[in-house]
Scaffold this motif. Structure first.
Motif, PDB file in Angstrom:
ATOM      1  N   GLY A 114       0.806  -1.212   0.000  1.00 47.09           N
ATOM      2  CA  GLY A 114       0.000   0.000   0.000  1.00 47.09           C
ATOM      3  C   GLY A 114       0.843   1.267   0.000  1.00 47.09           C
ATOM      4  O   GLY A 114       0.511   2.252  -0.668  1.00 47.09           O
ATOM      5  N   TYR A 149       0.610   3.711   7.124  1.00 51.27           N
ATOM      6  CA  TYR A 149       0.709   2.619   6.152  1.00 51.27           C
ATOM      7  C   TYR A 149       2.083   1.974   6.144  1.00 51.27           C
ATOM      8  O   TYR A 149       2.222   0.771   5.944  1.00 51.27           O
ATOM      9  CB  TYR A 149       0.446   3.128   4.715  1.00 51.27           C
ATOM     10  N   ALA A 150       3.100   2.812   6.329  1.00 50.92           N
ATOM     11  CA  ALA A 150       4.470   2.331   6.142  1.00 50.92           C
ATOM     12  C   ALA A 150       4.924   1.446   7.302  1.00 50.92           C
ATOM     13  O   ALA A 150       4.427   1.565   8.421  1.00 50.92           O
ATOM     14  CB  ALA A 150       5.413   3.522   5.994  1.00 50.92           C
ATOM     15  N   GLU A 151       5.864   0.561   7.027  1.00 53.18           N
ATOM     16  CA  GLU A 151       6.510  -0.221   8.072  1.00 53.18           C
ATOM     17  C   GLU A 151       7.343   0.737   8.926  1.00 53.18           C
ATOM     18  O   GLU A 151       7.656   1.850   8.499  1.00 53.18           O
ATOM     19  CB  GLU A 151       7.426  -1.277   7.449  1.00 53.18           C
ATOM     20  N   ASP A 185       8.766  -5.811   1.618  1.00 55.26           N
ATOM     21  CA  ASP A 185       7.426  -6.137   2.124  1.00 55.26           C
ATOM     22  C   ASP A 185       6.608  -6.868   1.035  1.00 55.26           C
ATOM     23  O   ASP A 185       5.997  -7.906   1.304  1.00 55.26           O
ATOM     24  CB  ASP A 185       6.729  -4.837   2.557  1.00 55.26           C
ATOM     25  N   GLY A 189      -5.213  -2.285   1.411  1.00 52.38           N
ATOM     26  CA  GLY A 189      -4.082  -3.171   1.639  1.00 52.38           C
ATOM     27  C   GLY A 189      -3.252  -2.851   2.865  1.00 52.38           C
ATOM     28  O   GLY A 189      -2.344  -3.590   3.210  1.00 52.38           O
TER      29      GLY A 189
HETATM   30  N1  HSE Z   1       3.608  -1.462   4.940  1.00 48.08           N
HETATM   31  C1  HSE Z   1       2.617  -2.340   4.427  1.00 48.08           C
HETATM   32  C2  HSE Z   1       2.028  -1.720   3.161  1.00 48.08           C
HETATM   33  C3  HSE Z   1       1.549  -2.548   5.475  1.00 48.08           C
HETATM   34  O1  HSE Z   1       2.250  -0.534   2.935  1.00 48.08           O
HETATM   35  O2  HSE Z   1       1.372  -2.421   2.397  1.00 48.08           O
HETATM   36  C4  HSE Z   1       0.563  -3.613   5.152  1.00 48.08           C
HETATM   37  O3  HSE Z   1       1.153  -4.848   4.990  1.00 48.08           O
END
Ligand code: HSE
Length: 402
Positions: A155, A183-185, A196, A295
């Motif tokens: 995502g 959203y980000a790790e 990812d 996602g």
């Molecule tokens: N960092 C991941 C993404 C989170 O952006 O899709 C979801 O798995």
């Protein structure tokens, strides 16, 4: 009543607690009994948290409590997540997670342990966030031989590429926004460099082909090489640039890789924007099946995690059809050999490009810059041609017509 524990109170863990609380009536109804959080494990202090009384600091309390039937691992990474997952399964507790890193690296071991202990290890949220894809692949498509899987699996990078394409935003600003939205790790390198997406295509491919496929077996390229210039040239040619994870069955082998692709503006994937994910799975009986939705993000991920909790509660000592065997080192082939058309941006003149590549489709460029799409060739052939005095700025595969 079933008691569960949530390990980790970060984005995913707090989302799980929030949705379990908010939708408790419906969740209990669907599970056939009340699901009660007995512990939340986190070493940090959360003084203002409404669930403060549930916090525990010692995993021993949880693993030694016979009342805990299901453990939600929302710690992330390997380390403690691996240890606590192993110990929970060994203690006869089902484990539910969104931790794709752990599943991609240790899935076969943990699934085997769960099977031995007659409990479940479930990870629907590990791929596609809130999008159901693991269960449909493992259950609804199980009569098929899977020929191909490809899709937008991250995502954060899709959010960045969309922002660059639609608004001309520069890469770091778009990344900053994605981080603010959760959203980000924790380390965005895993998103940006494709790790990812790699973990996710490994999980889907392991399920589809029945053998554990490790991230280290997968050629992985992220989006740090995608520029606004490439996005502009791709658009002129009728394409969007998307980071895809892809696996393809070739006879009895599998090619698995992650890389930015040009996808036709007329294809479904081209309109999957922002944090949305989309996965296409092609079975030899059913044909193409497409899954798409949110996602990443706190609540979509919690939605999938809690569905697994309900499933685990309903099947406390049964139902283990989500599994695969140990790695077969010869299964994964070099994806460089996969044929496709290529988008290339070089500092060569048009006549030099035509001399080396023959007939190509030019997107534009003047003087010492040319952006074009080649005919179908594999990565080695492209490399050979480019070694003849053409400096490459960017090169991405073009996804075929689907
Ligand atoms: N960092 C991941 C993404 C989170 O952006 O899709 C979801 O798995």
């Amino acid at each position: 009543m079933i008691h569960i524990a949530v390990l980790g109170y970060g984005i995913v863990g707090s989302g799980v607690v929030q949705v379990l609380d908010k939708n408790s009536g419906r969740i209990s109804q669907n599970a056939g009994q009340e699901i009660k959080i007995k512990y939340i494990l986190d070493i940090r202090e959360f003084d203002d948290c409404p669930y403060k009384s549930l916090f525990a600091k010692d995993f021993e309390t949880i693993v030694n409590d016979p009342e805990i039937a299901v453990v939600v691992e929302a710690i992330g990474g390997i380390g403690a997540a691996l240890e606590y997952t192993r110990r929970s399964l060994e203690a006869g507790k089902s484990v539910v997670t969104s931790n794709k890193e752990l599943v991609a690296e240790y899935g076969s071991e943990l699934l085997k342990l769960a099977m031995e202990k007659e409990v479940n290890y479930l990870f629907e949220a590990s791929v596609g966030g809130g999008v159901p894809v693991i269960r449909p692949l493992a259950q609804c498509m199980t009569a098929n031989i899977i020929n191909e899987i490809y899709g937008i699996l991250n995502g954060t990078t899709n959010y960045i590429l969309t922002d660059m394409e639609k608004n001309g935003t520069d890469f770091s600003e778009a990344l900053h926004e994605a981080q603010k939205k959760g959203y980000a790790e924790s380390d965005p390198t895993a998103d940006i460099e494709g790790h990812d997406a790699c973990r996710k295509i490994c999980i889907l491919s392991s399920l589809a082909y029945g053998r554990h496929i490790f991230p280290r077996q997968v050629l992985t390229e992220g989006i740090s090489g995608v520029t606004l210039k490439d996005i502009h040239y791709a658009a002129k040619l009728g394409y969007a640039i998307k980071l895809l994870g892809r696996s393809r069955a070739i006879n009895d082998k599998v090619s698995v890789y992650v890389a930015p692709h040009l996808v036709s503006k007329h294809s479904l994937l081209a309109v999957i924007d922002g944090v949305m994910n989309a996965v296409v799975i092609r079975g030899n009986a059913v044909g193409n099946v497409v899954f798409c939705g949110a996602g990443a993000g706190k609540l979509p991920t919690a939605s999938a995690v809690i569905a697994d909790v309900i499933d685990a509660v309903k099947h406390l000592h049964a139902r283990r059809w989500i599994s695969w065997d140990e790695c077969d080192a010869g299964l994964v082939v070099d994806s460089t050999l996969l044929d496709s058309a290529w988008y290339i941006r070089t500092d060569a003149t048009r006549s030099k490009v035509e001399k080396e590549f023959g007939s190509v489709i030019f997107a534009g460029g003047t003087g010492n810059e040319a952006a074009f799409i080649t005919g179908v060739m594999n990565g080695t052939m492209v490399g050979d041609l480019l070694s003849r005095g053409i400096t490459v700025q960017s090169r991405f595969r073009v996804l075929g017509d689907y």
